[in-house]
Design a protein around this motif. Structure first.
Motif, PDB file in Angstrom:
ATOM      1  N   ILE A 307      29.193 -25.482 -18.665  1.00  0.00           N
ATOM      2  CA  ILE A 307      28.236 -26.173 -17.799  1.00  0.00           C
ATOM      3  C   ILE A 307      28.328 -27.671 -18.073  1.00  0.00           C
ATOM      4  N   PRO A 308      28.899 -28.447 -17.127  1.00  0.00           N
ATOM      5  CA  PRO A 308      28.975 -29.895 -17.306  1.00  0.00           C
ATOM      6  C   PRO A 308      27.702 -30.623 -16.904  1.00  0.00           C
ATOM      7  N   THR A 309      26.763 -29.938 -16.289  1.00  0.00           N
ATOM      8  CA  THR A 309      25.567 -30.559 -15.730  1.00  0.00           C
ATOM      9  C   THR A 309      24.744 -31.270 -16.804  1.00  0.00           C
ATOM     10  N   GLU A 310      24.369 -32.517 -16.532  1.00  0.00           N
ATOM     11  CA  GLU A 310      23.460 -33.256 -17.389  1.00  0.00           C
ATOM     12  C   GLU A 310      22.032 -33.015 -16.909  1.00  0.00           C
ATOM     13  N   GLY A 311      21.067 -33.606 -17.606  1.00  0.00           N
ATOM     14  CA  GLY A 311      19.684 -33.558 -17.171  1.00  0.00           C
ATOM     15  C   GLY A 311      18.843 -32.497 -17.829  1.00  0.00           C
ATOM     16  N   PHE A 312      19.422 -31.718 -18.751  1.00  0.00           N
ATOM     17  CA  PHE A 312      18.639 -30.684 -19.417  1.00  0.00           C
ATOM     18  C   PHE A 312      17.769 -31.247 -20.538  1.00  0.00           C
ATOM     19  N   THR A 313      17.978 -32.492 -20.920  1.00  0.00           N
ATOM     20  CA  THR A 313      17.221 -33.057 -22.040  1.00  0.00           C
ATOM     21  C   THR A 313      16.348 -34.223 -21.621  1.00  0.00           C
ATOM     22  N   ASP A 314      16.227 -34.463 -20.310  1.00  0.00           N
ATOM     23  CA  ASP A 314      15.465 -35.615 -19.845  1.00  0.00           C
ATOM     24  C   ASP A 314      13.968 -35.371 -19.864  1.00  0.00           C
ATOM     25  N   SER A 315      13.546 -34.132 -19.961  1.00  0.00           N
ATOM     26  CA  SER A 315      12.126 -33.802 -19.925  1.00  0.00           C
ATOM     27  C   SER A 315      11.904 -32.490 -20.657  1.00  0.00           C
ATOM     28  N   GLU A 316      10.641 -32.180 -20.915  1.00  0.00           N
ATOM     29  CA  GLU A 316      10.316 -30.914 -21.557  1.00  0.00           C
ATOM     30  C   GLU A 316      10.707 -29.741 -20.661  1.00  0.00           C
ATOM     31  N   ARG A 317      10.567 -29.927 -19.347  1.00  0.00           N
ATOM     32  CA  ARG A 317      10.993 -28.868 -18.429  1.00  0.00           C
ATOM     33  C   ARG A 317      12.495 -28.627 -18.545  1.00  0.00           C
ATOM     34  N   GLY A 318      13.261 -29.717 -18.641  1.00  0.00           N
ATOM     35  CA  GLY A 318      14.705 -29.560 -18.777  1.00  0.00           C
ATOM     36  C   GLY A 318      15.075 -28.848 -20.059  1.00  0.00           C
TER      37      GLY A 318
END
Length: 904
Positions: A307-318
């Motif tokens: 999974i190359p997708t970023e954005g999983f650590t930008d918020s608690e939801r991520g």
């Protein structure tokens, strides 16, 4: 015999009113773990729940009649309601059971039932389809760890003679197994305390499973790209471009809602429409869509995902989405690289690039891995600019599942790998990392750029360390790891080793064609503490290339140097590249490693660097003496790896481990307080169990008390405050030494009471120790590193200068001696300026014993021996303090678990 077995089992089938009155422990969530199986897949292990009854019945009925007979000694086509009730309702203390699941399906069950205060009977049942994947051995490790936590020390089992597989699980686990045959049944019994052999077996099985998982991930025969569009600059499109460019010859399938065909490849509208078996899927979708894609990938049998997708650590939801992503992947037996992964690539005979690398590198022996996509991009750019010969590259991204520890397990067995370089931003399990590094660096150099602090972890939860950075620096150093200070430094060392291998020894020769450049090289080499055996600064600066060629040949061909650093100021005439080629040829035939510093104009330097990028036979060429020397120092550090950790851990035969365990269990009730300071008497007993004697001391109330105790101990004595701040500080009035008789003792008691009127702490009388060098020996249970032993010379200066040596136990004899010599101020032990030599061997023995104590008792959160007086013969432990806490879940304990789970 049958009657006796039934009688024993009846003890575990008490009526509800007859149950133990103790409140059963709460559901032990920390026992849950994701585990790696021998075939490279993953599964989820957890304690059994009452709601598992239906799944347990289904598991039982799927088993063959033969398997059911081996487990229950009877056909039992179905489990009765009473059996289901008993098997699924446990108290997590005297009756414990684990299930292993893939999806919602149970594939294995293990349980123990306490039959004596310290013993339990165990039983296992592994799915017929999953036998041979290592499930039973993993279950045994987790069951034994849970049992030890509940105060058990012995497992027994009743096994039919024809159930050879189950008997082998016990005997091959590394435990000392006793077997007896009675009434047609083999009775098996063994202690579940970890042994050197059981830990070795566990590590080897862990290595095979994790290496196999990486093999499945990095060598797919079919690839599915999800999220490909007609735009070449989309993430999916770039992965497709890289795959096509790399020469990958496996099957490629696409999922795209835009078209039925893209670039000559068939495209499917949905994942569930994809036919055939898929080894690896790349999911280039937004974070929310990745969760659904994981489920659909599981439905079509995908084994691993990137999974190359970023954005999983930008918020608690991520971050919550990322945890769900990993849980779903592992639940279905898949492994996951990422999220935020730059992918991976491999050169050579079986090439593949599922990465965002700008181009395929030149093939070579370097294995390279980075964490975040930004750091991975820096590594790949530096690889391209230097022309580094790469074998494999892995971008771990957030390493939510697959970690850089997994890459080490994989590369250890790869004969194509000649050097490994890792660029980290966080270390999720540094204890395991150092264990793997210690084994790996015996044969392969390991260069590491590590994080600014172990508590910084983009996209990944890590346990914060309570120790200073230099503690982990020292631990990595003793494991043979060469540490880099930046990406350029990392790649410079790696490139030099990849091109030429390691120097055969420490001897360094310096060569330069001007005195000023030679002085700069020598200054940098001296700062790096190199062993300079030749330094020729007299080569004329001339257009004739033969002058420097002859000087280099003369230095290299004598067999007196292992590494030559040649500094050249380009006279801007002649062919500098030809000179370097000639020196490289001589170096290869002379088995000498060569590094070059070339100072020239931009055009000529660019031409040389271009040639170096294309030609793997040329040595690295640097623009400054500092960079050339720094690369050489890294090569020497890898070549001269310390051998202390290659030795077997030291053993002591006079330890009372059982007595120490019983003491700690008594002091820490269930539930236990967060911390408990041990009394002096309890600590004296604990230390004595490990062969450590604490100098006798008695608390006093007044002068009469002091005189009576001193008479028992014998004069001369010491008088001390028990105040933690004052007890070893003579300069603050807390200690009076060498009191020769009762009169002076009574006077000292009155005077100390008056001087320390601000402190209410009682005083104590202690026997005088022989003179010696005062040392401090500590052990701390660190959340990240586990037990860490430190040693220093006593005194404020040591703390202010941070002159402390650290190491992870257990210690070999050599490693313990190395820790004793670690602090710079430990020179006082060697006998200097007319002082006698101290007994360093006795201090090393103490280090070994403290290490064994810390390893055996994770509840010992801190122990400090201070001061330890090291005399000419023997040592005296004058004072000690210790603190107990509930046992932590060590990141590298006695049960295998994948990172990021409750058990890891």
């Amino acid at each position: 015999m049958a009657d006796r077995r039934e009688a024993r089992r009846s003890l575990r089938r008490r009526a509800p009113g007859e149950e133990d009155a103790r409140t059963p422990p709460a559901y032990p969530a920390h026992w849950e773990a994701d585990i790696a199986l021998h075939d490279g897949s993953a599964a989820h292990l957890r304690p059994i729940l009452p709601t598992d009854a239906e799944a347990l019945q289904a598991f039982h009925q799927r088993q063959s009649e033969h398997s059911r007979y081996l487990r229950f000694f009877a056909p039992m086509p179905r489990l009765s309601p009473r059996d289901l009730e008993r098997f699924t309702h446990v108290d997590h203390r005297d009756r414990v059971a684990f299930v292993v699941l893939v999806g919602d399906e149970i594939i294995a069950v293990a349980r123990y039932d306490r039959i004596e205060p310290r013993a339990a009977e165990v039983a296992f049942n592994v799915s017929d389809a999953r036998q041979g994947t290592g499930l039973a051995s993993v279950l045994l490790e987790h069951l034994a760890a849970a049992a030890r936590e509940r105060g058990l020390s012995v497992f027994t089992a009743e096994v039919l003679p024809q159930n050879a597989k189950m008997i082998n699980v016990f005997t091959e686990a590394g435990f000392e197994v006793e077997r007896t045959y009675d009434d047609g049944v083999v009775m098996v019994s063994f202690r579940i305390d970890p042994t050197a052999r059981s830990l070795e077996v566990m590590a080897e099985r862990e290595h095979r499973a994790e290496a196999r998982a990486m093999e499945r991930l990095l060598h797919p025969e079919s690839v599915l790209l999800i999220g490909v569009s007609s735009r070449r600059d989309s993430a999916g499109g770039r992965f497709l471009t890289a795959l096509e460019r790399s020469g990958y010859d496996g099957a490629i399938q696409l999922v795209s809602p835009e078209a039925m065909e893209l670039r000559g490849h068939r495209a499917h509208a949905r994942i569930t429409d994809v036919p055939g078996t898929i080894d690896l899927a790349v999911i280039a979708l937004r974070p929310e869509a990745c969760l659904e894609a994981i489920e659909e990938c599981a439905a079509v049998g995908v084994r691993a995902v990137v999974i190359p997708t970023e954005g999983f650590t930008d918020s608690e939801r991520g971050r919550h989405l990322q945890r769900q992503l990993v849980a779903r992947a592992r639940l279905h037996g898949m492994r996951l690289l990422g999220p935020g992964s730059l992918g991976f690539l491999r050169t050579g005979e079986d090439p593949i690039s599922l990465s965002l690398a700008p181009a395929m590198p030149r093939p070579g022996p370097v294995a390279l891995a980075g964490q975040s996509s930004a750091l991975s991009a820096l590594l790949l750019a530096g690889t391209d600019s230097r022309g580094i010969g790469l074998h494999e590259f892995v971008g771990a991204g957030n390493r939510a599942d697959v970690s850089l520890n997994d890459t080490l397990q994989h590369w250890q067995d790869d004969e194509e790998v000649g050097v490994i370089a890792l660029a980290l931003e966080s270390m999720g399990n540094p204890r395991k990392f150092t264990r793997l590094a210690r084994r790996l660096t015996r044969t392969v150099p390991l260069i590491v750029l590590r994080p600014p602090g172990v508590d910084h972890a983009p996209g990944h939860d890590v346990r914060p360390s309570t120790l200073p950075r230099r503690a982990l620096d020292q631990v990595l150093g003793t494991a043979g790891v060469v540490q880099a200070t930046g990406v350029d430094h990392l790649l410079d060392i790696t490139d030099a080793i990849g091109r030429q291998g390691l120097p055969h020894g420490p001897r360094v020769g310096l060569l330069s064609n001007t005195a000023a450049l030679g002085a700069a090289l020598r200054g940098a080499a001296d700062q790096a503490e190199m062993q300079i055996v030749a330094d020729n600064r007299s080569v004329p600066l001339a257009a004739d290339p033969r002058l420097i060629q002859r000087a280099f040949t003369s230095m290299a061909a004598r067999g007196q140097v292992d590494l030559v650093i040649a500094g050249m100021i380009d006279p801007l005439s002649g062919d500098a590249l030809a000179v370097i080629r000639q020196m490289a040829t001589v170096a290869r035939h002379s088995e000498v490693v060569l590094l070059v510093c070339l100072i020239s104009d931009a055009e000529r330097s660019g031409a040389v660097q271009a040639a170096v990028r294309e030609d793997g036979e040329l040595p690295p060429v640097h623009a400054t003496p500092h960079n050339a020397v720094r690369a050489g120092a890294g090569m020497l550090a890898a070549a001269l790896r310390p051998a202390a950790d290659d030795d077997e851990p030291a053993h002591r035969d006079d330890l009372d481990r059982a007595g120490a365990r019983e003491l700690v269990d008594r002091l820490l009730p269930d539930p236990a307080p967060p911390t408990l300071e041990m009394s002096t008497e309890d600590l004296r007993t604990l230390l004595a169990a490990y062969g450590i004697s604490l100098l006798e001391a008695q608390p006093i109330r007044d002068g009469d008390d002091a005189a009576a105790h001193a008479q028992e101990i014998g004069y001369p004595v010491a008088l001390k405050s028990t105040d933690p701040v004052l007890r070893h500080r003579a300069d603050l009035g807390g200690v009076r030494l060498s009191i020769p008789d009762e009169v002076q003792l009574r006077h000292a008691v009155r005077a100390m009471r008056a001087d320390l009127s601000f402190s209410s702490a009682p005083l104590e009388v202690q026997s005088m120790a022989p003179p010696g060098v005062p040392m401090v020996v500590r052990s701390v249970e660190d959340p990240s590193l586990g037990p860490v032993v430190s040693l220093s010379v006593a005194g404020d200066a040591t703390d202010l200068l941070d002159d402390i040596a650290y190491a992870i136990p257990p210690f070999s004899e050599t490693a313990a001696a190395g820790l004793v010599d670690g602090p710079a101020s430990a020179v006082k032990l060697r006998g200097t300026r007319g002082l006698p030599r101290a007994d360093r061997a006795a201090l090393a023995d103490l280090v070994v014993r403290i290490g064994l104590l810390a390893e055996d008792l994770p509840e010992l959160s801190r122990v400090e021996l201070y001061p330890v007086l090291v005399g000419q013969e023997g040592i005296s432990v004058v004072g000690a303090t210790a603190r107990l806490s509930p046992a932590p879940n060590r990141t590298d304990g006695t049960r295998r678990a994948l990172s990021g789970t409750a058990g890891s």
